[in-house]
Design an enzyme around this catalytic site. Sequence first.
Site, PDB file in Angstrom:
ATOM      1  N   ASP A 119     -10.137  11.257  -5.367  1.00  0.00           N
ATOM      2  CA  ASP A 119     -11.877  11.932  -5.294  1.00  0.00           C
ATOM      3  C   ASP A 119     -12.211  12.736  -6.520  1.00  0.00           C
ATOM      4  O   ASP A 119     -12.391  13.659  -6.122  1.00  0.00           O
ATOM      5  CB  ASP A 119     -12.277  11.833  -4.020  1.00  0.00           C
ATOM      6  CG  ASP A 119     -11.190  12.287  -3.012  1.00  0.00           C
ATOM      7  OD1 ASP A 119     -10.019  12.478  -3.801  1.00  0.00           O
ATOM      8  OD2 ASP A 119     -12.200  12.389  -1.559  1.00  0.00           O
TER       9      ASP A 119
ATOM     10  N   GLU B  58     -11.674   9.463   3.187  1.00  0.00           N
ATOM     11  CA  GLU B  58     -12.570   9.576   2.217  1.00  0.00           C
ATOM     12  C   GLU B  58     -13.872  10.027   2.458  1.00  0.00           C
ATOM     13  O   GLU B  58     -14.798  10.773   2.076  1.00  0.00           O
ATOM     14  CB  GLU B  58     -12.733   7.738   1.842  1.00  0.00           C
ATOM     15  CG  GLU B  58     -13.832   7.773   0.818  1.00  0.00           C
ATOM     16  CD  GLU B  58     -14.043   5.982   0.949  1.00  0.00           C
ATOM     17  OE1 GLU B  58     -14.856   6.076   0.117  1.00  0.00           O
ATOM     18  OE2 GLU B  58     -13.072   4.851   0.882  1.00  0.00           O
TER      19      GLU B  58
ATOM     20  N   GLU C 267       0.579  -0.822   0.244  1.00  0.00           N
ATOM     21  CA  GLU C 267       0.470   0.094  -0.315  1.00  0.00           C
ATOM     22  C   GLU C 267       0.423   1.395  -0.033  1.00  0.00           C
ATOM     23  O   GLU C 267       2.033   1.281   1.133  1.00  0.00           O
ATOM     24  CB  GLU C 267      -0.852  -0.058   1.237  1.00  0.00           C
ATOM     25  CG  GLU C 267      -1.963   1.117   1.400  1.00  0.00           C
ATOM     26  CD  GLU C 267      -2.687   0.667   2.718  1.00  0.00           C
ATOM     27  OE1 GLU C 267      -3.610   2.076   2.774  1.00  0.00           O
ATOM     28  OE2 GLU C 267      -3.499  -0.025   2.626  1.00  0.00           O
TER      29      GLU C 267
ATOM     30  N   THR D 217     -11.958   4.928   4.837  1.00  0.00           N
ATOM     31  CA  THR D 217     -11.116   5.608   5.561  1.00  0.00           C
ATOM     32  C   THR D 217     -11.444   6.931   6.428  1.00  0.00           C
ATOM     33  O   THR D 217     -12.631   7.779   5.706  1.00  0.00           O
ATOM     34  CB  THR D 217      -9.771   6.150   5.423  1.00  0.00           C
ATOM     35  OG1 THR D 217      -9.748   7.281   3.677  1.00  0.00           O
ATOM     36  CG2 THR D 217      -9.156   4.565   4.530  1.00  0.00           C
ATOM     37  N   ARG D 218     -10.836   7.600   7.347  1.00  0.00           N
ATOM     38  CA  ARG D 218     -11.147   8.765   7.387  1.00  0.00           C
ATOM     39  C   ARG D 218     -11.122   9.655   6.647  1.00  0.00           C
ATOM     40  O   ARG D 218     -12.144  10.473   6.573  1.00  0.00           O
ATOM     41  CB  ARG D 218     -10.632   9.314   9.040  1.00  0.00           C
ATOM     42  CG  ARG D 218     -10.648   8.587  10.311  1.00  0.00           C
ATOM     43  CD  ARG D 218     -10.088   8.559  10.939  1.00  0.00           C
ATOM     44  NE  ARG D 218      -8.760   8.499  10.711  1.00  0.00           N
ATOM     45  CZ  ARG D 218      -8.042   8.529  11.864  1.00  0.00           C
ATOM     46  NH1 ARG D 218      -8.227   9.949  12.818  1.00  0.00           N
ATOM     47  NH2 ARG D 218      -6.632   8.623  11.445  1.00  0.00           N
TER      48      ARG D 218
ATOM     49  N   LYS E 193      -3.221  20.999  -9.453  1.00  0.00           N
ATOM     50  CA  LYS E 193      -2.780  22.291 -10.351  1.00  0.00           C
ATOM     51  C   LYS E 193      -2.042  22.400 -11.333  1.00  0.00           C
ATOM     52  O   LYS E 193      -1.105  21.066 -10.833  1.00  0.00           O
ATOM     53  CB  LYS E 193      -2.292  23.794  -9.368  1.00  0.00           C
ATOM     54  CG  LYS E 193      -2.355  24.427  -8.562  1.00  0.00           C
ATOM     55  CD  LYS E 193      -1.842  25.645  -7.558  1.00  0.00           C
ATOM     56  CE  LYS E 193      -2.748  26.604  -6.392  1.00  0.00           C
ATOM     57  NZ  LYS E 193      -1.945  27.579  -5.900  1.00  0.00           N
TER      58      LYS E 193
ATOM     59  N   ASP F  49      -2.375  12.252  -2.816  1.00  0.00           N
ATOM     60  CA  ASP F  49      -2.161  13.960  -3.315  1.00  0.00           C
ATOM     61  C   ASP F  49      -2.945  14.083  -4.867  1.00  0.00           C
ATOM     62  O   ASP F  49      -1.852  13.730  -5.488  1.00  0.00           O
ATOM     63  CB  ASP F  49      -0.801  14.408  -2.470  1.00  0.00           C
ATOM     64  CG  ASP F  49      -1.047  15.718  -2.224  1.00  0.00           C
ATOM     65  OD1 ASP F  49      -1.725  16.230  -3.470  1.00  0.00           O
ATOM     66  OD2 ASP F  49       0.100  16.609  -1.492  1.00  0.00           O
TER      67      ASP F  49
END
Length: 232
Positions: free
Chosen positions: A174, A215, A64, A212-213, A142, A138
């Site tokens: 996302d 998400e 992961e 997850t938190r 930009k 991340d």
Amino acid sequence: MSDASPPPTWGPLRSFGRIKSRTLKPRQAALFDTLLPTVALPDPLAGPLDPQALMPGAKEVWLEIGFGGGEHLAAQAARHPDALMIGCEPFLNGVGSALRHVEEGRLKNVRLHAGDARDVMKALPDGALDRVMILFPDPWPKARHTKRRLVQDETAAEIVRLLKPAGRVRFVTDWKDYADWALERFERTPGLEWLAEAADDWRTAPDDHVVTRYEEKKLGDTPPIFLEFRKV
């Protein structure tokens, strides 16, 4: 399994932001001293990594990349106790959180690297991995920063080298632009096939997905997009 392929020659890539944002909680700080030495990967810059030496008898090896707070990594490790789960995260607060999950779950099949995952990837032999997971990296939204994104042509090619035949890579984001960016690079990488057959295949979370938190915060510009590929 062969380690004859030369290591990739990619240059420096700053694909992550802050290393530490706040003071570690006392419990997490203590785990850096007590638990981390027992679950930390050997220094990947010191030489090749042998997954079987890390966990003799492991039936699978997962990687992961950027495990955030470690919820997903720990949950998958608990579900698959016979699989070696390697997690990489440069964000020290995330490493502290993951250590807490490892301790609470009494997990014996997790190995952590508090640094750049690409160093670990270069140290692993060809065909070492059954699965690679990249969840909500991340996005560097930009245009002038897209070169800092984790998913580049070189990264995709390295993942193919590391996967066993029929091994899988899952990418979740996302951010619409990053989904398009990643899909383009994975699809043009020899040795990978996209498994989606209908729109619901990338709109619906796989059965084994762990929310997850991050998400739950819904910080992106789209509901999560799930891209799954297989090595052919």
